[in-house]
Design a protein around this motif. Structure first.
Motif, PDB file in Angstrom:
ATOM      1  N   CYS A  80       0.833  -1.207   0.000  1.00 57.10           N
ATOM      2  CA  CYS A  80       0.000   0.000   0.000  1.00 57.10           C
ATOM      3  C   CYS A  80       0.863   1.251   0.000  1.00 57.10           C
ATOM      4  O   CYS A  80       0.590   2.209  -0.730  1.00 57.10           O
ATOM      5  N   ARG A  81       1.917   1.252   0.786  1.00 57.78           N
ATOM      6  CA  ARG A  81       2.815   2.417   0.834  1.00 57.78           C
ATOM      7  C   ARG A  81       3.499   2.622  -0.514  1.00 57.78           C
ATOM      8  O   ARG A  81       3.631   3.755  -0.985  1.00 57.78           O
ATOM      9  N   ILE A  82       3.931   1.542  -1.147  1.00 60.45           N
ATOM     10  CA  ILE A  82       4.570   1.628  -2.464  1.00 60.45           C
ATOM     11  C   ILE A  82       3.611   2.233  -3.485  1.00 60.45           C
ATOM     12  O   ILE A  82       3.973   3.135  -4.243  1.00 60.45           O
ATOM     13  N   VAL A  83       2.381   1.758  -3.478  1.00 68.10           N
ATOM     14  CA  VAL A  83       1.390   2.257  -4.437  1.00 68.10           C
ATOM     15  C   VAL A  83       1.100   3.735  -4.190  1.00 68.10           C
ATOM     16  O   VAL A  83       0.985   4.522  -5.135  1.00 68.10           O
ATOM     17  N   ILE A  84       1.000   4.129  -2.943  1.00 73.08           N
ATOM     18  CA  ILE A  84       0.776   5.546  -2.613  1.00 73.08           C
ATOM     19  C   ILE A  84       1.936   6.390  -3.149  1.00 73.08           C
ATOM     20  O   ILE A  84       1.720   7.439  -3.775  1.00 73.08           O
ATOM     21  N   LEU A  85       3.165   5.942  -2.923  1.00 67.31           N
ATOM     22  CA  LEU A  85       4.330   6.687  -3.395  1.00 67.31           C
ATOM     23  C   LEU A  85       4.388   6.729  -4.923  1.00 67.31           C
ATOM     24  O   LEU A  85       4.719   7.768  -5.508  1.00 67.31           O
ATOM     25  N   GLU A  86       4.057   5.630  -5.577  1.00 66.54           N
ATOM     26  CA  GLU A  86       4.020   5.611  -7.042  1.00 66.54           C
ATOM     27  C   GLU A  86       2.993   6.618  -7.564  1.00 66.54           C
ATOM     28  O   GLU A  86       3.252   7.344  -8.528  1.00 66.54           O
ATOM     29  N   ASP A  87       1.837   6.653  -6.930  1.00 58.17           N
ATOM     30  CA  ASP A  87       0.774   7.566  -7.340  1.00 58.17           C
ATOM     31  C   ASP A  87       1.196   9.021  -7.132  1.00 58.17           C
ATOM     32  O   ASP A  87       0.964   9.877  -7.988  1.00 58.17           O
ATOM     33  N   GLN A  88       1.849   9.308  -6.004  1.00 57.10           N
ATOM     34  CA  GLN A  88       2.332  10.662  -5.740  1.00 57.10           C
ATOM     35  C   GLN A  88       3.397  11.073  -6.751  1.00 57.10           C
ATOM     36  O   GLN A  88       3.410  12.220  -7.226  1.00 57.10           O
TER      37      GLN A  88
END
Length: 110
Positions: A80-88
């Motif tokens: 989830c953290r990886i996906v959030i960072l990718e999206d940002q």
């Protein structure tokens, strides 16, 4: 907004068109997985008048990416953290590209 205008939002990426059951089916995952990524604050589904979770296409794409990482062995919280960072990062790159396009062009030697 007229009745004709309201139909346009049905095709939007952010329209909460999918129930939890349908979303889980589309992603070939469980409803528990969708709850878990909600608990990890990756996505926050909208709620129907009856309190049922509703997901948008955008949220399903985010959930699919998280599921991909989890299937590769990444713990769900880390995924989830990886996906959030990718999206940002994607959003920041989009904004930077817009600024570059709108910035006045400087010529050398002036």
């Amino acid at each position: 907004m007229t009745a004709d205008d309201s139909f346009g939002c049905l095709d939007g990426d952010d329209y909460p068109a999918y129930t939890m059951g349908r979303a889980a089916e589309m992603l070939s995952t469980t409803q528990g997985f969708l709850r878990a990524i909600g608990d990890a604050h990756l996505i926050t589904p909208l709620r129907s008048a009856g309190g049922h979770r509703r997901y948008s296409r955008y949220q399903l794409r985010i959930a699919a990416r998280a599921r991909e990482l989890v299937d590769q062995g990444t713990p769900i919280e880390a995924a989830c953290r990886i996906v959030i960072l990718e999206d940002q990062l994607e959003e920041a790159q989009r904004i930077n590209a817009e600024h570059r396009r709108s910035a006045p062009q400087h010529t050398a030697g002036i």
